[in-house]
Design an enzyme around this catalytic site. Structure first.
Site, mmCIF file in Angstrom:
data_model
loop_
_atom_site.group_PDB
_atom_site.id
_atom_site.type_symbol
_atom_site.label_atom_id
_atom_site.label_comp_id
_atom_site.label_asym_id
_atom_site.label_seq_id
_atom_site.Cartn_x
_atom_site.Cartn_y
_atom_site.Cartn_z
ATOM 1 N N GLU A 1 5.981 -11.451 -18.964
ATOM 2 C CA GLU A 1 5.468 -10.089 -19.061
ATOM 3 C C GLU A 1 5.025 -9.787 -20.485
ATOM 4 O O GLU A 1 5.594 -10.294 -21.464
ATOM 5 C CB GLU A 1 6.524 -9.087 -18.605
ATOM 6 C CG GLU A 1 6.899 -9.220 -17.136
ATOM 7 C CD GLU A 1 5.703 -9.110 -16.206
ATOM 8 O OE1 GLU A 1 4.818 -8.264 -16.462
ATOM 9 O OE2 GLU A 1 5.639 -9.886 -15.233
ATOM 10 N N ARG B 1 -2.791 8.158 -11.035
ATOM 11 C CA ARG B 1 -3.929 8.186 -11.952
ATOM 12 C C ARG B 1 -5.247 8.498 -11.245
ATOM 13 O O ARG B 1 -6.258 8.763 -11.899
ATOM 14 C CB ARG B 1 -4.030 6.856 -12.704
ATOM 15 C CG ARG B 1 -3.021 6.721 -13.834
ATOM 16 C CD ARG B 1 -3.143 5.385 -14.525
ATOM 17 N NE ARG B 1 -2.531 4.314 -13.752
ATOM 18 C CZ ARG B 1 -2.553 3.030 -14.097
ATOM 19 N NH1 ARG B 1 -3.183 2.664 -15.204
ATOM 20 N NH2 ARG B 1 -1.963 2.119 -13.342
ATOM 21 N N ALA C 1 0.826 -1.222 0.000
ATOM 22 C CA ALA C 1 0.000 0.000 0.000
ATOM 23 C C ALA C 1 0.852 1.260 0.000
ATOM 24 O O ALA C 1 0.431 2.284 0.523
ATOM 25 C CB ALA C 1 -0.919 -0.005 1.217
#
Length: 374
Positions: A158, A17, A11
Site C-alpha cells: 500500500e 464523491r 457494488a
C-alpha cells in the site's frame, strides 16, 4: 462462458464523491448504468446464475437493476471493506467451488476479453490467485505490485507504507481478482482489520496465499483507461466519452459510416447494419435497431426504435419507441412516438407528428399534420 467460474461484483458503496442522491453504480455512461457494464462483461465469463452483485447503499434500487439484468445479489449491510463484501456472500458462494472471480462494479470500461485473459493466466500458470494490474503515470494512492524475479507477485504494498524504491513502481493493483475458491474460503477468515480504516481488504488475501507458499500471478493491461474507476462526475464524463468512442469505432469497423464520430452519441445497446450512414450530431439510444443501407440525418434522435433496411431519416427528426419498415422516409422536423408504425415505403414529412398510429404501406403525410391513436 465457463461452468466452474463464480463472479462477485462489488457494488455496495455509496460513492459520496459523486455528490448524488443516487447510488454511484446506477449512474450511466455510454448508455448503460455502471453496474450493467460490469454485468455485461461478467456474463461473457460465467453463467448468470453464478454471478452475484454485492449491494449496500440503496440496496433495493441497485438490486432491481441487477435482477433485471438476470443475475443475483446479496447484501453487505455495513460497508467494511472489499474482503468483508465477499464474506457476506459466503453462504451462497462457498458451495459453488471452482474459481472465484471478484470485479469492481464502478469500472465500466473493463472488457470481457480482459476477464477471459485473467482466467486463462490463472489456469495456465496453476496459480492460487491472479490479479489485473496496469501502469499509471501517477500511481499515488494505489497499492504497488512488487514482482519476483520470474514475474510472479511477491507483494502488494500500500502507498502509505511503501519505501521510496517501492513508490517508484508504476504498476498498480486494479482490484480485479481470480482465486482458487477452495484456497480462498479456507483462508478468508484470516483477513483482519489491522489498518487505519479497520476494514477487511482482499489485498490481505493475496498476502495470506503468498505466505502459504502458493503462487500468485498478475496480468498487466496496457490500456489503463480500461480500469478507470468512477468516483466523481468528471470521471463519469470521461468514461462516457471513451465508451462512446469504443462503440463508434466498433460500428465503423463493422461497416457503418459515421460522419464526424466525435459529434455522434450512440449507446452500447444499439445495433446498426452495414452501409448505413450516420450524419453529424445524431443521437441513437437505448436498444434501437437500424437496418442496412439507411441514412440517419444530422441532429436526429432515435430512441428505442426499430428501423428496417433502406430507411431514411432526414435531419432534425425524432423517432421514439416506434417502428419504421423497409424504405420508409421520415423528416425533416418529424416526430414519431409511443408506438408509431410506418409500413413499407410510407413517407412522413416536415412538421408531422405521429403518436400510437399505424401508417400503411406507401401512405404519405408530407407536412403540417398530427395523427394520434389512429
Amino acid at each position: 462462458m465457463f461452468d466452474d467460474v463464480a463472479i462477485v461484483i462489488l457494488a455496495a458503496g455509496q460513492g459520496t464523491r459523486m455528490k448524488s442522491r443516487m447510488a454511484k453504480v446506477l449512474h450511466r455512461a455510454g448508455g448503460r448504468t455502471l453496474i450493467e457494464h460490469a454485468i455485461t462483461a461478467a456474463r461473457a465469463v460465467a453463467a448468470p446464475e453464478r454471478i452475484f452483485v454485492v449491494v449496500g447503499h440503496q440496496a433495493e434500487a441497485v438490486a432491481a437493476t441487477v435482477h433485471a439484468a438476470g443475475v443475483q445479489s446479496f447484501p453487505q449491510p455495513t460497508q467494511s471493506g472489499t474482503g468483508h463484501a465477499v464474506m457476506c456472500g459466503e453462504s451462497h458462494l462457498r458451495q459453488l467451488g471452482g474459481v472465484l472471480m471478484v470485479i469492481n462494479g464502478d469500472c465500466p470500461m473493463i472488457r470481457a476479453q480482459s476477464l477471459e485473459s485473467l482466467l486463462k493466466l490463472y489456469r495456465d500458470t496453476g496459480s492460487s490467485a491472479a490479479l489485473i494490474t496496469t501502469d499509471l503515470n501517477d500511481p499515488t494512492g494505489y497499492g504497488r505490485i512488487v514482482r519476483k524475479q520470474g514475474g510472479d507477485v511477491q507483494a502488494i504494498v500500500e502507498h502509505r507504507v511503501a519505501t521510496p524504491e517501492q513508490l517508484a513502481i508504476r504498476e498498480m493493483n486494479a482490484g480485479f481478482y481470480c482465486f482458487d475458491a477452495e484456497a480462498f474460503w479456507k483462508n478468508v477468515h484470516r483477513i483482519g482489520t489491522d489498518n487505519p480504516a479497520r476494514e477487511y481488504y482482499l489485498t490481505d488475501m493475496i498476502a495470506i496465499l503468498i505466505g502459504e507458499g502458493l503462487r500468485v500471478t498478475a496480468l498487466k493491461i496496457e490500456d489503463s483507461n480500461e480500469l478507470l474507476g468512477i468516483n466523481n462526475r468528471v470521471e463519469l464524463s470521461e468514461a462516457d466519452r471513451l465508451l462512446r468512442e469504443r462503440t463508434a469505432r466498433e460500428l465503423m469497423l463493422s461497416g457503418v459510416t459515421i460522419e464526424r464520430p466525435e459529434t455522434v452519441t450512440i449507446d452500447a445497446g444499439v445495433s446498426i447494419g452495414i452501409d448505413t450512414v450516420i450524419e453529424p450530431f445524431a443521437r441513437i439510444t437505448g436498444l434501437s435497431v437500424i437496418g442496412e443501407n439507411c441514412r440517419i440525418g444530422a441532429s436526429s434522435i432515435i430512441e428505442n426504435s426499430h428501423l428496417g433496411d433502406n430507411v431514411e431519416v432526414f435531419p432534425f427528426s425524432m423517432v421514439s419507441a416506434s417502428r419504421l419498415d423497409n424504405r420508409a422516409r421520415v423528416g425533416p422536423f418529424t416526430r414519431l412516438r409511443m408506438g408509431a408504425h410506418l409500413a413499407e415505403a410510407a413517407q412522413v414529412g416536415n412538421f408531422v407528428e405521429l403518436k400510437k398510429t399505424n401508417f400503411g404501406a406507401g401512405s404519405k403525410s408530407m407536412h403540417l399534420a398530427y395523427l394520434g391513436d389512429a
